[in-house]
Enzyme design. Structure first.
Site, PDB file in Angstrom:
ATOM      1  N   GLN A   1       0.811  -1.225   0.000  1.00 28.38           N
ATOM      2  CA  GLN A   1       0.000   0.000   0.000  1.00 28.38           C
ATOM      3  C   GLN A   1       0.840   1.270   0.000  1.00 28.38           C
ATOM      4  O   GLN A   1       0.334   2.344  -0.323  1.00 28.38           O
ATOM      5  CB  GLN A   1      -0.928   0.035   1.228  1.00 28.38           C
TER       6      GLN A   1
ATOM      7  N   SER B   1       3.147  -4.437  -5.265  1.00 30.41           N
ATOM      8  CA  SER B   1       2.203  -4.982  -6.243  1.00 30.41           C
ATOM      9  C   SER B   1       1.753  -3.876  -7.187  1.00 30.41           C
ATOM     10  O   SER B   1       1.409  -2.778  -6.750  1.00 30.41           O
ATOM     11  CB  SER B   1       0.990  -5.554  -5.505  1.00 30.41           C
ATOM     12  N   ALA B   2       1.731  -4.182  -8.488  1.00 31.61           N
ATOM     13  CA  ALA B   2       1.451  -3.149  -9.486  1.00 31.61           C
ATOM     14  C   ALA B   2       0.035  -2.583  -9.405  1.00 31.61           C
ATOM     15  O   ALA B   2      -0.175  -1.383  -9.599  1.00 31.61           O
ATOM     16  CB  ALA B   2       1.691  -3.714 -10.893  1.00 31.61           C
ATOM     17  N   HIS B   3      -0.933  -3.442  -9.094  1.00 29.17           N
ATOM     18  CA  HIS B   3      -2.320  -2.968  -9.230  1.00 29.17           C
ATOM     19  C   HIS B   3      -2.756  -2.012  -8.123  1.00 29.17           C
ATOM     20  O   HIS B   3      -3.838  -1.443  -8.193  1.00 29.17           O
ATOM     21  CB  HIS B   3      -3.298  -4.140  -9.378  1.00 29.17           C
TER      22      HIS B   3
ATOM     23  N   CYS C   1     -18.294 -11.158   5.386  1.00 35.26           N
ATOM     24  CA  CYS C   1     -19.433 -12.008   5.694  1.00 35.26           C
ATOM     25  C   CYS C   1     -19.006 -13.465   5.567  1.00 35.26           C
ATOM     26  O   CYS C   1     -18.704 -13.936   4.482  1.00 35.26           O
ATOM     27  CB  CYS C   1     -20.561 -11.710   4.718  1.00 35.26           C
TER      28      CYS C   1
END
Ligand SMILES: *Cc1c(COP(=O)(O)O)cnc(C)c1O
Length: 380
Positions: A176, A196-198, A322
């Site tokens: 992040q 992480s690229a995304h 959930c």
């Protein structure tokens, strides 16, 4: 209106990044390991991308291994260090991403010991606690650099120094943080890092692992051919890697956008606290990622807020998941000291360079109405 405020889950692939990647899905299909011109062009593009990712982190290209995701990088470091050591003790924080936390708990089932360090009310790990937790058989410390749910940025320098002094390997999940806050790994006492690229406007399914030069590498997670300097087998994902490079290259632009994102987040938080009663903004006193705001709406369940906002075209997320019909509150929010009932009302707003003033205005127009309505229903 469509408003995407779930950028900590994934980001929009930047149009420039899509443009950079497309040729490698088409005519530039070479295998980067091949000797011929097709392969050499792919290899060249990949090496340029490696340099760009290295530049963003302030390291050298040879210290970067491309992986299939941030989760894979985390698994590689934890399982690879564990496999090399053959036994021993690991330390992680209580607020790790599941890709670290569940991997560490998996290792416990296979004979390793684990300490999960608590955090304070702002989500910070204390360097003193870390020092006390380190044992003679500690093989790795892994602490998340910036938390995905609440945005807390750790004092990674101080934590790293504790590890250095104790001679223990230090890994940080920086998925992040990379691209959101400036990082210079030359100056940080970090041995291993995951990205992480995304999460920085690149595509999904491509990650990076940084291994400091001179530090023992973990055992490989994926065996096979001699790719990635023999650290990770698999024909390289050339389009994804090229895209990661382009995304990394675009992020210095975020220095410029950071102030704007902070201003939009303040507008959101000020608006929420003015218009809505019984709210708590999490980790507000800590150094936080500029784009992240996690708000507890007391006496409500996050799921119903997410659904109501989605109905209005606003995408956010809740920390609770959930499972088997009951709401399982986020381990991160519980670790801050909230009880199960309180933790269920958590909503994460995560902004990006594409977030606009109008979008935040729209959220501030719809959200109070939704919260008011939901509270009236739940009071019945
Ligand atoms: C998204 C995320 C990951 C996982 O990365 P993927 O590329 O989606 O596997 C790991 N750690 C943190 C902190 C994340 O936010």
């Amino acid at each position: 209106m469509k408003v995407y405020l779930d950028n900590n889950a994934t980001t929009r692939t930047a149009p420039e990044v899509v443009g950079a990647m497309l040729p490698y899905f088409g005519e530039e299909y070479g295998n980067a390991s091949s000797f011929h011109q097709f392969g050499q062009r792919a290899a060249k593009a990949m090496n340029e991308a490696r340099q760009k990712v290295a530049d963003l982190l302030g390291v050298t290209a040879e210290e970067i291994v491309f992986t299939g995701s941030g989760s894979e990088s985390n698994n590689y470091f934890l399982k690879g260090v564990a496999a090399r050591a053959g036994g021993g003790h690991l330390i992680v924080s209580a607020i790790e991403h599941p890709a670290v936390l569940r991997t560490a708990r998996f290792l416990v089932k296979h004979g390793f010991e684990l300490t999960e360090l608590p955090v304070d009310g702002q989500g910070l790990v204390s360097p003193d606690d870390l020092q006390k937790a380190i044992r003679s058989d500690t093989i790795l410390v892994s602490i998340i650099l910036a938390n995905n749910e609440i945005g807390t940025v750790q004092d990674i320098g101080a934590l790293g120094v504790v590890c250095r002094e104790a001679g223990v390997l230090f890994h940080t999940d920086a998925v992040q943080a990379v691209g959101k806050i400036p990082l210079n790994l030359r100056e940080l006492p970090v041995d291993y890092l995951s990205a992480s690229a995304h999460k920085l406007h690149g595509p999904k399914g491509v990650g990076a692992a940084y291994l400091r030069k001179g530090v023992k590498p973990p055992f490989n997670l994926i065996h096979g051919g001699h790719h990635e300097r023999r650290r990770r087998a698999s024909t390289e994902n050339v389009p994804g890697i090229v895209a990661f490079g382009r995304a990394a290259e675009l992020t210095p632009e975020d220095d410029y956008h950071r102030e704007r994102i902070i201003r939009l987040r303040s507008k959101l938080e000020v608006g929420i606290t003015q218009e809505i009663s019984e709210v708590t903004i999490l980790a507000r006193e800590a150094e936080r990622l500029p784009n992240t705001s996690n708000v507890l709406f007391h006496r409500l369940e996050g799921e119903s807020i997410v659904m109501s906002l989605d109905f209005e075209g606003i995408a956010v997320s809740t920390g609770s998941a959930c499972s088997s019909g009951s709401l399982e509150p986020s381990h991160v929010i519980l670790a801050l000291g909230f009880d199960h009932a309180q933790a269920q009302g958590s909503i994460r707003f995560s902004l990006s360079r594409y977030t606009t003033d109008e979008e935040i205005g729209y959220v501030l127009e719809r959200l109070p109405v939704i919260i008011h309505r939901l509270r009236n229903i739940s009071a019945l």
